[in-house]
Scaffold this active site. Structure first.
Site, mmCIF file in Angstrom:
data_model
loop_
_atom_site.group_PDB
_atom_site.id
_atom_site.type_symbol
_atom_site.label_atom_id
_atom_site.label_comp_id
_atom_site.label_asym_id
_atom_site.label_seq_id
_atom_site.Cartn_x
_atom_site.Cartn_y
_atom_site.Cartn_z
ATOM 1 N N LYS A 22 -115.374 77.771 31.515
ATOM 2 C CA LYS A 22 -115.824 79.052 32.081
ATOM 3 C C LYS A 22 -115.087 79.388 33.372
ATOM 4 O O LYS A 22 -114.570 80.484 33.546
ATOM 5 C CB LYS A 22 -117.335 79.013 32.352
ATOM 6 N N ASN A 23 -115.062 78.432 34.293
ATOM 7 C CA ASN A 23 -114.514 78.770 35.601
ATOM 8 C C ASN A 23 -112.986 78.887 35.596
ATOM 9 O O ASN A 23 -112.406 79.391 36.558
ATOM 10 C CB ASN A 23 -115.013 77.786 36.671
ATOM 11 N N CYS A 117 -126.568 87.169 43.788
ATOM 12 C CA CYS A 117 -126.353 85.752 44.095
ATOM 13 C C CYS A 117 -127.589 85.006 43.622
ATOM 14 O O CYS A 117 -128.695 85.397 43.970
ATOM 15 C CB CYS A 117 -126.227 85.528 45.598
ATOM 16 N N ARG A 122 -123.458 83.693 49.187
ATOM 17 C CA ARG A 122 -122.163 83.264 48.646
ATOM 18 C C ARG A 122 -121.069 84.132 49.269
ATOM 19 O O ARG A 122 -120.564 85.063 48.648
ATOM 20 C CB ARG A 122 -122.181 83.336 47.108
ATOM 21 N N ASP A 305 -121.727 71.696 40.295
ATOM 22 C CA ASP A 305 -122.193 72.387 39.081
ATOM 23 C C ASP A 305 -122.863 71.430 38.080
ATOM 24 O O ASP A 305 -123.353 71.867 37.048
ATOM 25 C CB ASP A 305 -121.039 73.146 38.417
ATOM 26 N N ARG A 397 -124.605 82.898 30.057
ATOM 27 C CA ARG A 397 -123.427 83.268 30.841
ATOM 28 C C ARG A 397 -122.362 82.182 30.796
ATOM 29 O O ARG A 397 -121.178 82.463 30.952
ATOM 30 C CB ARG A 397 -123.824 83.497 32.310
HETATM 31 N N1 EPU Z 1 -117.502 79.716 51.150
HETATM 32 C C1 EPU Z 1 -117.507 80.432 52.312
HETATM 33 N N2 EPU Z 1 -116.678 81.505 52.400
HETATM 34 C C2 EPU Z 1 -115.864 81.879 51.386
HETATM 35 C C3 EPU Z 1 -115.867 81.158 50.193
HETATM 36 C C4 EPU Z 1 -116.714 80.058 50.100
HETATM 37 O O1 EPU Z 1 -118.237 80.122 53.250
HETATM 38 O O2 EPU Z 1 -115.133 82.861 51.538
HETATM 39 C C5 EPU Z 1 -118.375 78.527 51.038
HETATM 40 C C6 EPU Z 1 -119.489 78.759 50.014
HETATM 41 O O3 EPU Z 1 -120.608 79.358 50.614
HETATM 42 C C7 EPU Z 1 -119.746 77.333 49.542
HETATM 43 C C8 EPU Z 1 -118.370 76.662 49.607
HETATM 44 O O4 EPU Z 1 -117.611 77.464 50.512
HETATM 45 O O5 EPU Z 1 -120.608 76.699 50.425
HETATM 46 C C9 EPU Z 1 -117.625 76.534 48.294
HETATM 47 O O6 EPU Z 1 -117.543 77.789 47.638
HETATM 48 P P1 EPU Z 1 -116.372 78.156 46.617
HETATM 49 O O7 EPU Z 1 -115.651 79.320 47.159
HETATM 50 O O8 EPU Z 1 -115.596 76.926 46.284
HETATM 51 O O9 EPU Z 1 -117.182 78.630 45.355
HETATM 52 P P2 EPU Z 1 -116.831 79.796 44.341
HETATM 53 O O10 EPU Z 1 -115.374 79.882 44.171
HETATM 54 O O11 EPU Z 1 -117.574 81.033 44.682
HETATM 55 C C10 EPU Z 1 -116.750 78.271 42.245
HETATM 56 C C11 EPU Z 1 -117.446 78.211 40.930
HETATM 57 C C12 EPU Z 1 -118.892 77.750 41.134
HETATM 58 C C13 EPU Z 1 -118.865 76.387 41.830
HETATM 59 C C14 EPU Z 1 -118.040 76.436 43.122
HETATM 60 C C15 EPU Z 1 -117.856 75.085 43.778
HETATM 61 C C16 EPU Z 1 -116.301 79.948 39.733
HETATM 62 C C17 EPU Z 1 -116.376 81.291 39.138
HETATM 63 N N3 EPU Z 1 -117.428 79.523 40.321
HETATM 64 O O12 EPU Z 1 -117.469 79.220 43.014
HETATM 65 O O13 EPU Z 1 -119.430 77.614 39.848
HETATM 66 O O14 EPU Z 1 -120.177 75.986 42.146
HETATM 67 O O15 EPU Z 1 -116.735 76.983 42.847
HETATM 68 O O16 EPU Z 1 -117.196 74.217 42.913
HETATM 69 O O17 EPU Z 1 -115.304 79.260 39.663
HETATM 70 C C18 EPU Z 1 -121.112 77.527 38.207
HETATM 71 O O18 EPU Z 1 -120.226 77.420 37.354
HETATM 72 O O19 EPU Z 1 -122.330 77.334 37.960
HETATM 73 C C19 EPU Z 1 -120.740 77.889 39.573
HETATM 74 C C20 EPU Z 1 -121.600 78.370 40.441
#
Ligand code: EPU
Length: 418
Positions: A22-23, A117, A122, A305, A397
């Site tokens: 998915k991701n 969210c 997020r 995850d 999803r």
């Molecule tokens: N963060 C910030 N600012 C940013 C971006 C992230 O503070 O601009 C913080 C977030 O609040 C969090 C940490 O950094 O505490 C990590 O967030 P990350 O950006 O890595 O998460 P994401 O890219 O939004 C993806 C996956 C998530 C998974 C996370 C961590 C996708 C679409 N989603 O989210 O997947 O939990 O990386 O590995 O790739 C899931 O599949 O259930 C899911 C939520």
């Protein structure tokens, strides 16, 4: 509204084939917009997030055709708009990738902020910082991110925290930026590598994906191509935990075992028997699980995850365990649901203190988010009586045909309309 009913106490056995990640796919579908040619994406998972992305791309004038259930043809030469602000965009979290994908080709771009969210705040400040470093003007107005990439150019970006989304988004924007971009403190998750491999196959010049320094040399344009998505590490982990919690014997196939190292280590510590081959892992368990301590971390650490699924497993292990969530501030909403089923879990900030019980009680619970929904199904595999799960839309999803795959390995699970 649909619900899932898991009958309780099922021992799983047999083989389950894992779908595309998915991701990875939610980054690769928007990445295909950069290509000025036709992209064929194989091993596409049949999940709601993909359906939503297809609608979003079609709304931009991009031709998307499902050649079969798991193969998608994307022709972005027909694109008519770089404004993505309708309701479908708001539904998927990963729609933030449309910013990075559109900016190189179209300069002026508008993308709605993703809404809904499901586990607290997020933020996307690191994405925006990265775009600004690349010379993009960014304004956020009325929940719409407006970007002007007229002066897009390569630059050094140091991420304040390791972020999967920011790493991929900056990589997408940098592909067509003049000069060299270096992302430091980059995320190393398998889907970051998969997206980089996809872009390189289309003619991008990206090195270092999978390490914490990624270097992108901008190119004039990308062409089309064919690509197969990697298997879903989290879906695989969920079925491995399903085998463990049910005292089962399940071979999880079509995976990259290396991606599962952190989970394998924990399952072995808990007393499961693990056998690994080139593209499978077999998990055997006798239900007599030992307690242990788990901390979520960025890759190659234990994935956040799989945190709700792991807490559910620890909730039926012998003795006291702890699970520490280090990635998200607030990813324990589902604990209340597990407690309704008799779990003994106390939260202390980012730590869940868990005292193992023999099995869950039956009852009605809801999926508070995607992985929390998976956790409820797992509880249903080891409960005295029926567990009824609402909010199934979250599970759909991210898990392809979840009840079919589980039924095929012996689970008594069915979908009902409320
Ligand atoms: N963060 C910030 N600012 C940013 C971006 C992230 O503070 O601009 C913080 C977030 O609040 C969090 C940490 O950094 O505490 C990590 O967030 P990350 O950006 O890595 O998460 P994401 O890219 O939004 C993806 C996956 C998530 C998974 C996370 C961590 C996708 C679409 N989603 O989210 O997947 O939990 O990386 O590995 O790739 C899931 O599949 O259930 C899911 C939520």
């Amino acid at each position: 509204m649909e619900k899932l009913v898991v009958a309780g106490n099922n021992r799983l056995s047999g083989e389950v084939v894992i779908s595309g990640a998915k991701n990875a796919v939610v980054a690769i579908i928007p990445a295909a917009i950069i290509a000025q040619g036709v992209c064929i994406i194989e091993n596409l998972p049949c999940i709601e997030d993909v359906t939503c992305f297809i609608t979003t791309l079609r709304n931009l004038g991009i031709k998307c055709e499902l050649l079969n259930e798991n193969t998608l043809k994307i022709d972005s030469t027909t694109i008519e708009s770089s404004i993505a602000i309708n309701d479908d965009v708001k539904k998927i979290r990963a729609s933030y990738y449309l910013m990075g994908a559109l900016i190189g080709r179209f300069k002026k771009v508008e993308v709605a902020l993703p809404g809904g969210c499901n586990f607290g705040s997020r933020p996307i400040d690191q994405h925006i910082r990265g775009f600004k470093a690349l010379g993009v003007d960014v304004i956020v107005e009325d929940n719409i991110v407006k970007l002007d990439g007229t002066n897009l150019k390569g630059a050094n970006v140091y991420l304040d925290m390791v972020s999967v989304g920011a790493t991929i988004n900056i990589m997408l924007a940098a592909v067509l930026a003049k000069g060299v971009t270096v992302i430091e403190n980059a995320a190393k998750e398998p889907h970051v590598v998969d997206t980089a491999n996809f872009l390189n196959m289309l003619g991008a010049k990206i090195t270092g994906a999978g390490t914490d320094v990624i270097r992108i040399t901008g190119v004039e344009k990308l062409h089309g191509g064919e690509y197969t998505i990697i298997p879903d590490q989290i879906e695989a982990g969920t079925y491995m935990i399903a085998a463990a919690i049910s005292g089962g014997d399940v071979c999880v196939k079509n995976i990259i075992p290396k991606h599962m190292d952190s989970l394998v280590a924990k399952l072995e510590e808990m007393g499961c028997d693990i056998e690994q081959g080139d593209d499978y892992i077999r998990v055997k368990s006798d239900k007599d699980l030992k307690a242990t301590n788990v901390k979520t971390m960025v890759y190659p650490g234990f994935p956040t995850d799989l945190q709700p699924q792991m807490t559910t497993l620890l909730a039926v292990a012998n003795g006291k365990s702890t699970l520490t969530e280090n990635v998200w501030e607030n990813r324990f909403q589902y604990v209340e649901q597990l407690k309704k089923l008799g779990a003994k879990i106390e939260l202390d900030g980012r730590v869940a203190n868990i005292e193992g019980i023999e099995e869950f009680e039956g009852g009605e619970v809801k999926a508070t988010d995607l992985r929390a929904g998976a956790a409820m199904i797992l509880a249903g595999l080891r409960s005295k009586s029926e567990i009824i799960i609402s909010n199934v839309k979250y599970i759909d999803r991210g898990y392809e045909k979840v009840e079919h795959k589980l039924r095929a390995i012996g689970a008594d699970i069915r979908r009902i309309k409320d």
